[in-house]
Structure formats: structure tokens, C-alpha cells
Motif scaffolding. Structure first.
Motif, mmCIF file in Angstrom:
data_model
loop_
_atom_site.group_PDB
_atom_site.id
_atom_site.type_symbol
_atom_site.label_atom_id
_atom_site.label_comp_id
_atom_site.label_asym_id
_atom_site.label_seq_id
_atom_site.Cartn_x
_atom_site.Cartn_y
_atom_site.Cartn_z
ATOM 1 N N HIS A 4 69.190 -84.429 -24.766
ATOM 2 C CA HIS A 4 70.274 -85.423 -24.696
ATOM 3 C C HIS A 4 71.564 -84.806 -24.155
ATOM 4 O O HIS A 4 72.219 -85.382 -23.286
ATOM 5 C CB HIS A 4 70.558 -86.005 -26.085
ATOM 6 N N ARG A 5 71.927 -83.633 -24.646
ATOM 7 C CA ARG A 5 73.204 -83.032 -24.271
ATOM 8 C C ARG A 5 73.221 -82.552 -22.823
ATOM 9 O O ARG A 5 74.276 -82.535 -22.189
ATOM 10 C CB ARG A 5 73.543 -81.896 -25.236
ATOM 11 N N ASP A 6 72.059 -82.166 -22.310
ATOM 12 C CA ASP A 6 71.980 -81.717 -20.918
ATOM 13 C C ASP A 6 71.629 -82.850 -19.959
ATOM 14 O O ASP A 6 71.420 -82.614 -18.775
ATOM 15 C CB ASP A 6 70.957 -80.589 -20.788
ATOM 16 N N GLY A 7 71.539 -84.076 -20.459
ATOM 17 C CA GLY A 7 71.246 -85.233 -19.607
ATOM 18 C C GLY A 7 69.840 -85.226 -19.040
ATOM 19 O O GLY A 7 69.602 -85.764 -17.966
ATOM 20 N N GLU A 66 66.641 -89.493 -18.866
ATOM 21 C CA GLU A 66 67.301 -90.550 -18.117
ATOM 22 C C GLU A 66 67.267 -91.840 -18.910
ATOM 23 O O GLU A 66 66.351 -92.084 -19.678
ATOM 24 C CB GLU A 66 66.609 -90.745 -16.761
ATOM 25 N N THR A 116 71.070 -93.098 -23.065
ATOM 26 C CA THR A 116 72.011 -92.084 -23.561
ATOM 27 C C THR A 116 72.755 -91.397 -22.423
ATOM 28 O O THR A 116 73.934 -91.083 -22.556
ATOM 29 C CB THR A 116 71.309 -91.031 -24.448
ATOM 30 N N THR A 117 72.083 -91.173 -21.310
ATOM 31 C CA THR A 117 72.745 -90.556 -20.158
ATOM 32 C C THR A 117 73.740 -91.532 -19.536
ATOM 33 O O THR A 117 74.877 -91.176 -19.232
ATOM 34 C CB THR A 117 71.696 -90.128 -19.114
ATOM 35 N N ARG A 118 73.324 -92.784 -19.391
ATOM 36 C CA ARG A 118 74.164 -93.803 -18.751
ATOM 37 C C ARG A 118 75.457 -94.037 -19.538
ATOM 38 O O ARG A 118 76.523 -94.239 -18.955
ATOM 39 C CB ARG A 118 73.366 -95.105 -18.624
ATOM 40 N N GLY A 178 76.792 -91.919 -21.973
ATOM 41 C CA GLY A 178 77.414 -90.706 -22.492
ATOM 42 C C GLY A 178 77.259 -90.544 -23.999
ATOM 43 O O GLY A 178 78.188 -90.125 -24.691
ATOM 44 N N ALA A 199 75.851 -88.555 -26.777
ATOM 45 C CA ALA A 199 75.250 -87.237 -27.016
ATOM 46 C C ALA A 199 75.743 -86.546 -28.281
ATOM 47 O O ALA A 199 75.295 -85.464 -28.597
ATOM 48 C CB ALA A 199 75.507 -86.332 -25.809
#
Length: 104
Positions: free
Chosen positions: A33-36, A39, A42-44, A46, A48
Motif C-alpha cells: 500500500h505505501r509503495d503504491g 493499483e 488506495t493508490t487513487r 492516497g 496508506a
């Protein structure tokens, strides 16, 4: 950390966007999650920061708890987080992760 079923809540910030997930390896999932690396939602958005987590005896129990929490209304979820984490601290820092850069 050995494999241990876990339900967790990530947030974009205090009272921000929430994500509820389940995993058998919280540390590895937090890295993703923290490193994206995952996909999607959570990435969209932010999302984390680890604001709540609960270990379970079995994966089945963790999945049941995740499904229960996902059905809760937002106020119940906020109350759950604030019972143990009133300042919305990123609990991952206490697990050895670097703080998230707020400008990232």
C-alpha cells in the motif's frame, strides 16, 4: 512478523477516505500500500496510513470481521478508530515504517 490473519483500516488522513482490508501478512501488505504497488482505490485516493488493525485467530475470522466492518456506517468506523487511536497516528510507524511524507 509471521503470517497472522489481520483486519486493518487505512486512511488518507484524519477523518479522510477509509479503506478496510484483510491480510495474512500485515507488514508485507503495508509495503504494498505505501509503495503504491496495489493499483486501485488506495493508490487513487492516497489511502496508506494505518489507523487501526486487529489480529484474528484464523483467516476465516478475519474475513468475517472485515465483512462486518464494511457494512458499518461511517460514524461507527470513525468511533472504532478513535477508541484506540484518537489522534489518528499512523500506526505503521510504530511497526518500523518511515512516516509518510505529507507532501507526497
Amino acid at each position: 512478523m509471521e503470517r497472522q490473519p489481520c483486519v486493518y483500516i487505512l486512511a488518507s488522513g484524519r477523518h479522510g477516505t477509509l479503506y478496510i482490508g484483510v491480510t495474512s501478512n500485515l507488514m508485507a501488505r503495508l509495503v504494498q500500500h505505501r509503495d503504491g504497488l496495489i493499483e486501485g482505490f488506495t493508490t487513487r485516493y492516497g489511502v496508506a496510513r494505518l489507523v487501526w488493525f486487529q489480529m484474528a485467530d484464523t483467516m476465516e475470522a478475519a474475513i468475517r470481521r472485515e465483512k462486518q466492518l464494511k457494512k458499518w456506517n461511517r460514524d461507527w468506523k470513525l468511533r472504532l478508530i478513535e477508541e484506540t487511536n484518537p489522534n489518528w497516528v499512523d500506526l505503521a510507524v510504530g511497526l518500523g515504517f518511515d512516516p509518510i511524507d505529507p507532501t507526497a
